[in-house]
Design a protein around this motif. Structure first.
Motif, short mmCIF file in Angstrom:
data_model
loop_
_atom_site.label_atom_id
_atom_site.label_comp_id
_atom_site.label_asym_id
_atom_site.label_seq_id
_atom_site.Cartn_x
_atom_site.Cartn_y
_atom_site.Cartn_z
N LYS A 446 0.84 -1.20 0.00
CA LYS A 446 0.00 0.00 0.00
C LYS A 446 0.87 1.24 0.00
N GLN A 447 0.60 2.13 -0.95
CA GLN A 447 1.40 3.36 -0.98
C GLN A 447 0.94 4.31 0.13
N ASP A 448 1.88 5.04 0.67
CA ASP A 448 1.58 6.07 1.67
C ASP A 448 0.50 6.98 1.09
N THR A 449 -0.46 7.35 1.91
CA THR A 449 -1.56 8.17 1.40
C THR A 449 -1.26 9.66 1.43
N ASP A 450 -0.16 10.04 2.08
CA ASP A 450 0.14 11.47 2.20
C ASP A 450 0.84 12.03 0.95
N VAL A 451 0.80 13.33 0.84
CA VAL A 451 1.57 13.98 -0.22
C VAL A 451 2.62 14.87 0.42
N LEU A 452 3.51 15.39 -0.40
CA LEU A 452 4.59 16.23 0.11
C LEU A 452 4.15 17.68 0.24
N ASP A 453 4.69 18.34 1.23
CA ASP A 453 4.53 19.77 1.40
C ASP A 453 4.82 20.46 0.06
N THR A 454 3.99 21.42 -0.29
CA THR A 454 4.16 22.13 -1.56
C THR A 454 5.56 22.73 -1.71
N TRP A 455 6.12 23.17 -0.58
CA TRP A 455 7.44 23.83 -0.65
C TRP A 455 8.55 22.84 -0.97
N PHE A 456 8.26 21.56 -0.85
CA PHE A 456 9.26 20.55 -1.18
C PHE A 456 9.58 20.64 -2.67
N SER A 457 8.55 20.63 -3.50
CA SER A 457 8.80 20.67 -4.95
C SER A 457 9.24 22.05 -5.41
N GLY A 459 10.97 24.09 -3.78
CA GLY A 459 12.35 24.29 -3.35
C GLY A 459 13.37 23.74 -4.32
N LEU A 460 12.90 22.89 -5.25
CA LEU A 460 13.81 22.25 -6.21
C LEU A 460 13.85 22.97 -7.55
N LEU A 461 12.96 23.93 -7.73
CA LEU A 461 12.75 24.51 -9.07
C LEU A 461 13.99 25.06 -9.77
N PRO A 462 14.93 25.70 -9.04
CA PRO A 462 16.07 26.26 -9.79
C PRO A 462 16.81 25.23 -10.63
N PHE A 463 16.77 23.94 -10.22
CA PHE A 463 17.46 22.96 -11.09
C PHE A 463 16.49 22.00 -11.78
N PHE A 492 11.69 32.22 4.19
CA PHE A 492 11.96 30.94 4.86
C PHE A 492 11.31 29.78 4.12
N PHE A 493 10.02 29.93 3.84
CA PHE A 493 9.28 28.87 3.16
C PHE A 493 10.01 28.39 1.91
N TRP A 494 10.42 29.36 1.12
CA TRP A 494 10.87 29.04 -0.22
C TRP A 494 12.36 29.29 -0.44
N VAL A 495 12.80 30.51 -0.16
CA VAL A 495 14.19 30.87 -0.47
C VAL A 495 15.17 29.97 0.27
N ALA A 496 14.95 29.80 1.56
CA ALA A 496 15.86 28.98 2.36
C ALA A 496 15.88 27.53 1.86
N ARG A 497 14.71 27.01 1.51
CA ARG A 497 14.67 25.63 1.02
C ARG A 497 15.39 25.47 -0.30
N ASP A 527 29.32 27.01 -7.42
CA ASP A 527 28.30 26.99 -8.47
C ASP A 527 27.11 26.11 -8.10
N SER A 528 27.08 25.62 -6.86
CA SER A 528 25.94 24.78 -6.48
C SER A 528 24.78 25.62 -5.96
N VAL A 529 25.05 26.85 -5.59
CA VAL A 529 23.99 27.72 -5.05
C VAL A 529 22.91 27.94 -6.11
N PRO A 530 21.66 28.07 -5.69
CA PRO A 530 20.59 28.21 -6.69
C PRO A 530 20.54 29.58 -7.34
N PHE A 531 21.11 30.58 -6.68
CA PHE A 531 21.13 31.94 -7.25
C PHE A 531 22.26 32.70 -6.59
N ARG A 532 22.68 33.77 -7.25
CA ARG A 532 23.79 34.56 -6.74
C ARG A 532 23.32 35.66 -5.80
#
Ligand SMILES: [Zn+2]
Ligand SMILES: [Zn+2]
Length: 917
Positions: A446-457, A459-463, A492-497, A527-532
């Motif tokens: 059975k797959q976990d019924t929960d979904v991920l916090d919106t900020w999880f995805s 937070g990955l957008l720059p790459f 905090f929600f987004w930039v830090a993540r 060069d690993s930082v998401p932005f300068r």
């Protein structure tokens, strides 16, 4: 072919047309350059609006600033990528669709998960992304070919990859945790999604009998029903009142359970009785204390905040009903010993307003400390800079006190957690759904019924938007992104993540050295930082500096403002008020003013076109030279003082504007352009060259060419702030011969210091002073506008005299002067006049002076002055006043007497000159 610009400036039609053209021609797409190309790159990620979003003033400000910076870079030759997309916004979208269902009398739970998700997609296809359509209309110069949605297949793949990766590294774990639980949304919500409200409440004092003694320990609580889940009473180890009770136990009233007395810093001796009840399953601090002492966690509520079987006789009751019953029973049995009024900080769900319940639940977590350490470091050592700088401290404090991040949400809409459970107890975390259990081979998973916090995805957008987890050319070119412009509330929600994820997953990433060098970030190592750089923009408040809110009814709808004044004027308003770190008090009257500014430019363009059409078809912007990539005023031939002056001014303003934009001083950039375009160009230069454009003038061709050249360059200077009107005029100017498809692709003006002309600027300043002085004098003397008046000028040096003589025609015309008489001695005293360091000027306009009236006025003035002198002299002659008054008062009075005496003498002289009786 004549240059056809409609008589009236109508922003609505113009803006819609160009917005469509830019998209149709794909002017803002950023193609990936092949390896070997050395080109400066500018990348900016649009903070993805919620798919449920509608444009508000905050977006409008944010997008205006982004678009200005993006257009400015593009025009300066950067390969510019502004990446747009929307966020699936888990809870917000789910609630939107649930509300829609409710209207049809349906419920999510009746539909089942799959049907519900299908319904959300359907909703998204119909209504989602309205905000992007609004952006299109506003002409945001984003690359629409790269538009993404956080639930797109490739982005969802990347999300699973990240989850599995972190899980395998031991940075994702599953655990019991005390979370903020919304019983209405039936989901865990983060601390930052809880709004606290101060409300009047009660503090109840309860006796817990100490077993084996006659003593009681008194504890206090605002949520008495939680006592049903108590597993200890804590006292402070240093609190001598309780030393003799260490190691003993108490009997929990109502539940009749025996629980220990523990020593812990949770109990503060100076607060209340110094003893506190410990309920690990229903309070975050107690939870931590419970962990320290290995206390059992007794969960007494279900997901609807109803008492469960652990609450014994109270099982089945709602939390508030249980509170009532618990209090009644405690009172009846004599355990309730106090009841005080008390202000409670009540946490409410940000989405639905329901009182949040701290609740124990099994959640997925990210072990944040290792990620946060690096994320703090890159900001501390300047690999990422945050502007304004005060946000850096806020960010670092937060990163140093960070708790593990609860990433699971009890929702249906979102990225479902890639974990499967087997009846044998095995948990399988995998990129793809497993077919059988790795331990017992059962296929009943059975797959976990929960979904991920919106900020999880997000937070990955720059790459992930650049093709990650694959290794792509896009990443080599566009990662790290250059800049992020966003609001403080998502720092905090987004930039830090993004910083945490970027530094972790892009470790070892190197931007193509050719691109890196050209982009000018040579001093940065990582060069690993998401932005300068991160620029935090201000808030838009109403005209009275109040925060805009629906309840106050003071929300300004940007679309409404745009409808009335145009996008350009709205953008200009926001830019002109956007000083870094200062909130904007949005005032419509300013937008109205900038609508007038646009109109002024429009009328100037019409004047220019009229002359171009009359004087010659051979005229071209840039004087036949290729205009772009020309960064200055092309094809301009400075033959006169005003030519030299406007060229010098243009270059200075270009320098100032570029410098202002470099440091996000949008207000300075806007105001400098405004003063130049309206003041120096329209009000002065256009007026000064008019005679040179006349049919019988010596060289109207050069004058007209100069006019076109400066105008064209000024349009480019203004373009990033007012993209539409500048495009309209620029395109009209070129007709079919535009060297590029849009002014947005032409070169941004850069200052050429060779063209700074201090002499011309000084001389023009004298002439402007003279003309303005005469205009003011005319206004003072109420000279009829049509009447030309002679003036008398006394120059303090021969150069000034020559300058005025040489520009006699301009002064006469612009100040409506009949004749300029040069005099060897200033007679300013006798007449209404103005003096500057270089000249004195008076308007000879005696006819209109009513001598009798003027004498009467002067007489009155004289009387008042004499009265003041008398009073002051009397006071200064009074010994007792002088002995008591402070020195400052006395010296002030003396100065006043001197000044008044001088004025009196002047007035007397004037009366004598006029021959007053
Ligand atoms: Zn809620
Ligand atoms: Zn199994």
């Amino acid at each position: 072919m004549p240059h056809d610009l409609p008589k009236a400036y109508e922003p609505g039609a113009i803006e819609a047309r160009w917005a469509e053209y830019w998209i149709k021609e794909q002017l803002f797409s950023a193609p990936t350059p092949p390896p070997g190309v050395s080109r400066p790159v500018f990348t900016l990620l649009l903070p993805p609006p919620n798919v449920t979003g509608r444009l508000h003033m905050g977006h409008m400000l944010n997008q205006t600033q982004m678009d200005i910076i993006v257009r400015w870079h593009r025009m300066r030759g950067f390969l510019t990528l502004w990446l747009p997309g929307t966020d699936h916004a888990g809870i917000a979208t789910q609630m939107m669709v649930e509300r829609q269902l409710a209207k049809e009398g349906k419920k999510r739970s009746d539909m089942g998960r799959e049907a519900f998700i299908e319904r959300v997609w359907e909703w998204k296809r119909h209504y989602g992304g309205a905000i992007l359509d609004q952006m299109k209309r506003l002409g945001a110069s984003v690359d629409w070919s790269r538009e993404y949605f956080t639930m797109d297949e490739n982005l969802s793949c990347a999300v699973r990859e990240v989850f599995v990766w972190l899980y395998e590294e031991g940075l994702i774990y599953r655990g019991k945790y005390i979370v903020n639980w919304c019983p209405r949304c039936e989901t865990a919500i983060s601390d930052l999604e809880v709004k606290h409200e101060e409300v009047p409440g009660k503090l109840y004092e309860i006796h817990y009998p100490v077993i084996g003694t006659n003593e009681y320990i008194t504890v206090a609580t605002t949520r008495p029903e939680t006592m049903l889940g108590d597993t200890a009473v804590a006292v402070n180890g240093k609190d001598e009142r309780y030393t003799h009770l260490h190691g003993k136990t108490v009997r929990l009233p109502l539940m009749n359970r025996e629980i220990p007395i523990i020593t812990d810093d949770l109990a503060q001796p100076e607060f209340g009785t110094g003893a506190v009840k410990v309920t690990p399953a229903h309070d975050p601090n107690d939870f931590e204390a419970g962990r320290r002492h290995n206390l059992p966690q007794i969960d007494i509520m279900d997901e609807h905040a109803r008492m469960n079987k652990n609450a014994g006789p109270y099982a089945g009751l709602d939390r508030y009903e249980a509170r009532k019953r618990v209090l009644e029973d405690l009172r009846e049995q004599g355990f309730l010993v106090g009841e005080k009024d008390y202000t409670i900080s009540l946490g409410k769900c940000d989405r639905c307003g329901t009182v949040v319940e701290p609740r124990l639940s099994t959640q997925w977590f990210i072990k944040i400390a290792p990620l946060a350490a690096r994320a703090a470091e890159v900001v501390e050592n300047g690999e990422i800079t945050i502007v304004p700088e005060n946000y850096k401290t806020i960010y670092l404090n937060w990163m140093r006190n960070i708790h593990d991040w609860c990433i699971s949400r009890q929702l249906w809409w979102g990225h479902r957690i890639p974990a499967w459970y087997c009846a044998c107890g095995e948990v399988i975390v995998a990129r793809e759904a497993p077919t059988k259990c790795s331990k017992c081979s059962s296929s009943e998973l059975k797959q976990d019924t929960d979904v991920l916090d919106t900020w999880f995805s997000s937070g990955l957008l720059p790459f992930t938007t650049l093709g990650w987890p694959g290794k792509t050319r896009d990443q080599e070119v566009f990662y790290p992104t250059t800049l992020l412009i966003t609001a403080y509330e998502i720092l905090f929600f987004w930039v830090a993540r993004m910083i945490m994820f970027g530094c972790h997953f892009m470790q070892g990433h190197k931007q193509d050295p050719k691109i890196r060098k050209a982009s000018g970030w040579g001093d940065k190592k990582d060069d690993s930082v998401p932005f300068r750089q991160v620029y935090i923009h201000a808030l838009v408040r109403d005209a009275e500096r109040q925060k805009m809110s629906k309840t106050k009814g003071n929300v300004v709808d940007p679309l409404d403002v745009i409808q009335r004044f145009g996008t350009d004027a709205t953008r200009f308003t926001l830019a002109s008020m956007a000083a870094p770190g200062t909130d904007i008090a949005f005032n419509e009257s300013r937008t109205e003013g900038y609508r007038a500014f646009a109109n002024k430019i429009w009328n100037a363009a019409r004047f220019m076109f009229m002359n171009v059409d009359r004087i010659g078809p051979g005229l071209r912007p840039g004087g036949g030279q290729e205009c772009p990539p020309h960064t200055g005023v092309a094809g301009f031939r400075a033959t006169t003082l005003e030519d030299r002056w406007i060229l010098s001014r243009f270059n200075r303003v270009a320098q100032d504007v570029n410098q202002a934009l470099e440091t996000y001083r949008f207000h300075e950039a806007a105001n400098r352009i405004y003063d130049f375009f309206w003041g120096e160009f329209c009000d002065w230069y256009l007026e000064l060259i008019k005679p040179r454009l006349a049919e019988n003038a010596a060289d109207p061709g050069t004058a007209c060419q100069n006019l076109v050249s400066v105008f064209e360059a000024a349009l480019r200077l203004l373009h990033p702030i007012m993209p539409f009107i500048t495009e309209e005029i620029w395109q009209t100017l070129y007709g079919y011969h535009a060297p590029v498809k849009s002014i947005a692709l032409a070169a941004y003006p850069q200052a050429d210091e060779q063209q700074f002309d201090l002499a011309a600027e000084t001389e023009m300043a004298i002439l402007q002073d003279l003309i303005v002085s005469v205009r003011n004098l005319r206004a003072e003397l109420k000279v009829e506008p049509k009447v030309k008046v002679p003036i008398e000028v006394f120059s303090r040096d021969p150069e000034t005299g020559n300058l005025i003589q040489n520009n006699r025609e301009a002064v006469e015309r612009l100040a409506n002067v009949a004749h300029i008489a040069e005099v060897a001695e200033s007679r300013a005293r006798q007449f209404p006049s103005r003096h500057t360091a270089r000249f004195d000027v008076r308007v000879i306009y005696e006819r209109k002076i009513d001598v009798n009236a003027e004498c009467a006025r002067l007489k009155k003035e004289l009387e008042a002055l004499e009265k003041r002198i008398e009073v002051a002299a009397f006071q200064l002659g009074n010994e007792s006043f002088l002995s008591k008054a402070p020195e400052k008062v006395v010296s002030g009075l003396r100065r006043q007497l001197e000044d008044t005496t001088i004025l009196r003498d002047k007035t007397r002289n004037k009366m004598a000159d006029l021959g007053c009786a």
